[in-house]
Enzyme design. Structure first.
Site, short mmCIF file in Angstrom:
data_model
loop_
_atom_site.label_atom_id
_atom_site.label_comp_id
_atom_site.label_asym_id
_atom_site.label_seq_id
_atom_site.Cartn_x
_atom_site.Cartn_y
_atom_site.Cartn_z
N LYS A 190 36.33 59.70 72.48
CA LYS A 190 36.89 58.41 72.86
C LYS A 190 36.02 57.28 72.35
CE LYS A 190 39.36 59.92 77.01
NZ LYS A 190 39.53 59.72 78.47
N ARG A 261 39.58 73.30 78.16
CA ARG A 261 38.44 72.37 78.31
C ARG A 261 37.85 72.49 79.72
NH1 ARG A 261 36.24 67.35 76.67
NH2 ARG A 261 36.18 65.72 78.26
N HIS A 284 31.63 62.93 78.50
CA HIS A 284 31.90 62.01 79.60
C HIS A 284 30.90 60.86 79.57
CE1 HIS A 284 34.02 65.29 82.23
NE2 HIS A 284 34.83 64.75 81.34
#
Length: 321
Positions: A190, A261, A284
């Site tokens: 991301k 995942r 994360h």
């Protein structure tokens, strides 16, 4: 009528377009993230327009009404608490931008509490189910193409489970990202952030076999930078990867790339991996997101507690006497 079924006024569309440009140019967010923000804001704008209210003059009661309506829909096809909270987060970003840009004087999202998020633990496969999934891809016939596709699919499943990749990350892998001799793959997550993800021997060998026996056939002499190829030498879409994993799960629970995942993270924590390591592998940004996996390894935590806490030991010794 649901909030997202209303059309967006031209006036609000201009606000949304400027917000999207801000996210793309100044924040540098990934296209999928920008698309999610744009969808959430457009949904709110449609809700407002039914009452002849616009994004620039929305007030706190308007926002509460929108969130309440979304929450009430959850009995049908509506949003759960997490989805409503995400939409509120999108609107917070919008109004923070508008406030800094001096397009509004007050932020209607202030003092709006996030909806209580339901504690939904990620679904994970058992170890034997993962083994079943990895072994599932088989050629439909004796043709070279079917054999190549089976080898490719097995390598993809191995990578999903070994590296806990998101489906968009696996679809975007390039051949130069795979570092088999060093035991890792470079993943773009991301926000286009790169991270190094280690792969186990099984995954490395599966990818190396794919590169030697299957990819050259699928490429058919054409140049492509993508690691995993479809017929015709172009990269696989996210939807195709989802379909492939789902198709391989016949005989067990319907699996998905996201379930693989979760399975990777759950099995690592259950076998003693620390959360910081798992956080890095998953990509994360906040460790609080990773902490959910401690709930899935609760049995192991209880066992460790009983073995190492002094009072737990005393009680055990007393019972044995």
């Amino acid at each position: 009528m649901k909030p997202h079924e209303s059309t967006v006024s031209a006036r609000d569309q201009k606000v949304i377009d400027r917000f999207i440009a801000y996210l793309r140019v100044e924040k540098g967010l990934a296209p999928l993230t920008i698309s999610a923000y744009a969808h959430d804001v457009a949904q709110f704008a449609g809700f407002l327009n039914r009452n002849r209210v616009h994004l620039l003059n929305a007030r706190r009661p308007d926002l509460r009404g929108f969130l309440d309506q979304l929450s009430k829909e959850k009995a049908g096809k509506g949003c759960d608490g997490r989805a409503v909270a995400r939409k509120l987060s999108s609107l917070r970003h919008l109004y923070r931008h508008l406030l800094l840009d001096k397009q509004i004087e007050r932020d209607p999202t202030l003092n709006i509490d996030s909806p209580k998020q339901w504690k939904i633990l990620p679904k994970a496969l058992a170890a034997d189910e993962v083994e079943h999934l990895i072994a599932a891809p088989k050629p439909k016939d004796d043709s070279r193409e079917q054999k190549a596709l089976a080898i490719r699919d097995q390598a993809i499943i191995e990578v999903f489970y070994a590296g806990a990749l998101r489906v968009s990350e696996a679809a975007g892998l390039r051949t130069i990202d795979f570092k088999g001799e060093s035991g890792y793959v470079i993943v773009r997550g991301k926000g286009d952030k790169e991270r190094i993800v280690p792969l186990g021997r099984a995954a490395i060998e599966a990818v190396q076999r794919y590169l030697q026996e299957a990819r050259p056939f699928l490429a058919k002499g054409r140049n492509s930078s993508y690691l995993f190829l479809a017929r015709g030498a172009h990269g696989l879409t996210r939807n195709r990867m989802w379909q492939m994993v789902k198709g391989a799960s016949v005989g067990i629970r319907h699996a998905s790339p996201h379930m693989l995942r979760h399975s990777c993270a759950t099995h690592m924590v259950s076998n003693g991996a620390d959360l910081r390591t798992v956080q890095t592998i998953l990509g994360h940004a906040d460790i609080s997101t990773t902490q959910i996996y401690t709930h899935m390894a609760l049995d192991r935590l209880k066992t460790v507690y009983r073995e190492h806490h002094p009072r737990a030991k005393l009680r055990k010794a007393h019972v044995e006497e």
